[in-house]
Write a protein that holds these residues in place. Structure first.
Motif, short mmCIF file in Angstrom:
data_model
loop_
_atom_site.label_atom_id
_atom_site.label_comp_id
_atom_site.label_asym_id
_atom_site.label_seq_id
_atom_site.Cartn_x
_atom_site.Cartn_y
_atom_site.Cartn_z
N SER A 129 0.77 -1.04 -0.01
CA SER A 129 0.10 0.12 -0.20
C SER A 129 0.89 1.26 0.16
CB SER A 129 -0.81 0.09 1.42
OG SER A 129 -1.72 1.20 1.44
N LEU A 130 1.98 1.18 0.66
CA LEU A 130 2.79 2.45 0.85
C LEU A 130 3.49 2.52 -0.45
CD1 LEU A 130 4.36 4.58 2.22
CD2 LEU A 130 5.99 2.98 3.41
N GLU A 131 4.11 1.43 -1.22
CA GLU A 131 4.59 1.55 -2.34
C GLU A 131 3.74 2.29 -3.41
OE1 GLU A 131 5.76 -2.50 -3.23
OE2 GLU A 131 7.53 -2.49 -1.99
N GLU A 132 2.23 1.60 -3.41
CA GLU A 132 1.49 2.37 -4.49
C GLU A 132 0.95 3.66 -4.12
OE1 GLU A 132 -1.96 -0.04 -3.78
OE2 GLU A 132 -0.97 -2.25 -4.62
N ARG A 133 1.25 4.27 -2.93
CA ARG A 133 0.98 5.55 -2.52
C ARG A 133 2.17 6.62 -3.19
NH1 ARG A 133 -1.19 3.73 2.12
NH2 ARG A 133 0.63 4.38 3.38
N LEU A 134 3.40 5.79 -2.75
CA LEU A 134 4.76 6.66 -3.26
C LEU A 134 4.85 6.59 -4.80
CD1 LEU A 134 7.33 5.07 -0.74
CD2 LEU A 134 6.40 7.23 -0.90
N PHE A 135 4.45 5.33 -5.44
CA PHE A 135 4.30 5.25 -6.75
C PHE A 135 3.26 6.45 -7.65
CE2 PHE A 135 2.67 3.84 -11.05
CZ PHE A 135 3.46 3.65 -11.68
N ALA A 136 2.33 6.55 -6.81
CA ALA A 136 1.24 7.68 -7.27
C ALA A 136 1.55 8.93 -7.04
CB ALA A 136 -0.13 7.31 -6.68
N ALA A 137 2.37 9.12 -5.99
CA ALA A 137 3.03 10.55 -5.62
C ALA A 137 3.91 10.86 -6.69
CB ALA A 137 3.64 10.63 -4.36
N GLU A 138 4.74 9.89 -7.25
CA GLU A 138 5.74 10.20 -8.21
C GLU A 138 5.36 10.33 -9.59
OE1 GLU A 138 10.01 8.11 -9.88
OE2 GLU A 138 8.68 7.18 -8.49
N PHE A 139 4.34 9.69 -9.97
CA PHE A 139 3.74 9.92 -11.17
C PHE A 139 2.52 10.69 -11.44
CE2 PHE A 139 6.41 6.02 -11.21
CZ PHE A 139 7.36 6.60 -12.31
N THR A 140 1.93 11.09 -10.43
CA THR A 140 0.44 11.93 -10.68
C THR A 140 0.72 13.38 -10.25
OG1 THR A 140 -0.36 9.79 -9.86
CG2 THR A 140 -1.85 12.02 -9.49
N ASP A 141 0.24 14.44 -10.94
CA ASP A 141 -0.27 15.65 -10.75
C ASP A 141 -0.84 15.90 -9.63
OD1 ASP A 141 0.11 18.55 -10.99
OD2 ASP A 141 -1.90 18.24 -11.76
N PRO A 142 -0.34 16.29 -8.32
CA PRO A 142 -1.34 16.64 -7.50
C PRO A 142 -2.59 17.45 -7.36
CG PRO A 142 0.58 17.72 -6.94
CD PRO A 142 0.80 17.00 -8.27
N LEU A 143 -2.57 18.39 -8.42
CA LEU A 143 -3.75 19.25 -8.53
C LEU A 143 -4.68 18.55 -9.34
CD1 LEU A 143 -4.98 21.87 -8.19
CD2 LEU A 143 -3.88 22.77 -10.34
N THR A 144 -4.50 18.14 -10.54
CA THR A 144 -5.42 17.46 -11.43
C THR A 144 -5.72 16.01 -11.17
OG1 THR A 144 -4.00 17.17 -13.17
CG2 THR A 144 -5.00 19.42 -13.21
N LEU A 146 -4.27 14.00 -12.63
CA LEU A 146 -3.52 13.26 -14.07
C LEU A 146 -2.21 12.93 -13.99
CD1 LEU A 146 -4.89 15.90 -16.53
CD2 LEU A 146 -6.05 13.70 -16.19
N THR A 147 -1.72 12.04 -14.88
CA THR A 147 -0.24 11.63 -14.68
C THR A 147 0.51 13.11 -15.04
OG1 THR A 147 -0.70 10.85 -17.01
CG2 THR A 147 -0.64 9.23 -15.15
N ASN A 148 1.92 12.87 -14.63
CA ASN A 148 2.50 13.98 -14.58
C ASN A 148 3.63 13.89 -15.76
OD1 ASN A 148 4.70 12.48 -13.56
ND2 ASN A 148 4.54 13.32 -11.58
N ARG A 149 4.53 14.79 -15.99
CA ARG A 149 5.37 14.94 -17.18
C ARG A 149 6.43 13.77 -16.88
NH1 ARG A 149 7.25 18.70 -20.48
NH2 ARG A 149 9.24 18.48 -21.54
N ILE A 150 6.81 13.08 -15.90
CA ILE A 150 7.56 11.98 -15.71
C ILE A 150 7.03 10.75 -16.32
CG2 ILE A 150 8.77 10.35 -14.08
CD1 ILE A 150 8.91 12.68 -12.14
N ALA A 151 5.66 10.53 -15.79
CA ALA A 151 5.03 9.49 -16.65
C ALA A 151 4.60 9.58 -18.04
CB ALA A 151 3.69 9.23 -15.72
N PHE A 152 4.35 10.81 -18.46
CA PHE A 152 3.82 11.18 -19.88
C PHE A 152 5.20 10.72 -20.57
CE2 PHE A 152 4.91 14.31 -23.07
CZ PHE A 152 3.90 13.95 -24.04
N VAL A 153 6.55 11.17 -20.33
CA VAL A 153 7.56 11.07 -20.98
C VAL A 153 7.73 9.13 -21.23
CG1 VAL A 153 10.22 11.01 -21.28
CG2 VAL A 153 8.74 12.94 -20.63
N SER A 154 7.63 8.73 -19.99
CA SER A 154 7.71 7.25 -19.88
C SER A 154 6.82 6.39 -21.05
CB SER A 154 7.52 6.74 -18.33
OG SER A 154 7.72 5.38 -18.54
#
Length: 303
Positions: A129-144, A146-154
């Motif tokens: 659960s913690l890994e999933e939350r960290l993954f979401a935090a790394e690849f998710t834009d906190p405002l919208t 949506l996925t963020n630029r890091i995820a977009f490029v990948s």
């Protein structure tokens, strides 16, 4: 001075630990059938005394990972198991998906003959659960959200590498900085969230939407050629032009410009062509869609 235990004492100690642990301790035969288990196995919906034949070890593991766990069991029986902890999802039960890690060691008699294996299964749901939350935090834009630029490029890297093609559409909200300065950042944030919802509602389920920079959004459209992608983007442009300024009392037009390009030979070239098309959409009056072609170039002095 070390403490030594007799065989009966070690057996009693094992039973005490097994009965009071949240870990699932399993004893199997050489084929992998479970002969005995600690009470914690009930968390998998199993009660061994009620079963005429114990389950096989692979029956406890999600089919996607069962071959891997069974191979580790065979290796342990053969005397060359890795001895490492291996993660896997258990077979889904009424309580939903559970994640475990398992370690398997062979059991041998006094003559060194292997007669089975001992395995420890440990629930790692909290860690997952913690890994999933960290993954979401790394690849998710906190405002919208949506996925963020890091995820977009990948994800664009992935689409570039696979056959099938597709298109990239870059959306940029027109005059966003002016709007932010006039009405405040809160209003700007509300607009970004509303536009993100519009993109979700007006694109296909297989399209991938990301907020990649400030007021800029990228939409990856697998399988669509640029003309098809542009046709899908046009209603979004028109809808925002119609309703975008309503919340501002009609005092400030809210529009978006779009640059569309085919997903090409590289991530950089794909983004560059879409950016050139977006620049041309802005230069031609905004609130429009422009599609990149092989001959598309920035005007002199803008390269």
């Amino acid at each position: 001075m070390g403490v030594e235990f007799t065989l009966l004492e070690r057996s009693a100690l094992y039973g005490l630990l097994a009965d009071n642990s949240t870990d699932i301790i399993l004893k199997t035969d050489c084929r992998g059938f479970v002969l005995d288990a600690s009470p914690a196995i009930e968390r998998l919906g199993l009660t061994l005394p009620a079963m005429l034949i114990g389950p096989h070890l692979r029956d406890l593991v999600h089919p996607a990972c069962s071959d891997q766990i069974e191979a580790e069991h065979r290796a342990a029986i053969a005397g060359h198991g890795s001895g490492r902890w291996m993660e896997f999802p258990a077979v889904p039960t009424g309580g939903g998906q559970q994640w475990f890690e398992i370690q398997i060691r062979c059991l041998a008699d006094g003559r060194g003959r292997t007669y089975g294996a001992l395995a420890v299964m440990r629930c790692i749901a909290a860690r997952k659960s913690l890994e999933e939350r960290l993954f979401a935090a790394e690849f998710t834009d906190p405002l919208t959200r949506l996925t963020n630029r890091i995820a977009f490029v990948s994800m664009l890297d992935h689409l570039v590498a696979r056959p099938g093609g597709g298109s990239l559409a870059l959306f940029d909200i027109d005059h966003f900085m002016t709007l932010n300065m006039r009405y405040g950042q809160g209003t700007g944030d509300d607009l970004l969230c509303a536009f993100a919802r519009m993109l979700r509602a007006m694109t296909r389920g297989e399209d991938i939407i990301s907020r990649i920079d400030g007021e800029r959004f990228g939409v990856l459209m697998p399988w669509l050629v640029p003309a098809e992608a542009a046709a899908l983007c046009q209603p979004i442009v028109e809808t925002l032009a119609e309703v975008g300024g309503v919340a501002l009392g009609g005092q400030f037009p809210v529009t978006t410009s779009v640059g569309v390009a085919a997903i090409g030979q590289s991530t950089d070239s794909t983004v560059r062509h879409a950016e050139i098309a977006l620049f041309l959409a802005k230069a031609k009056g905004r609130s429009r869609v422009e599609t990149a072609t092989g001959e598309t170039r920035l005007p002199a002095g803008r390269a």
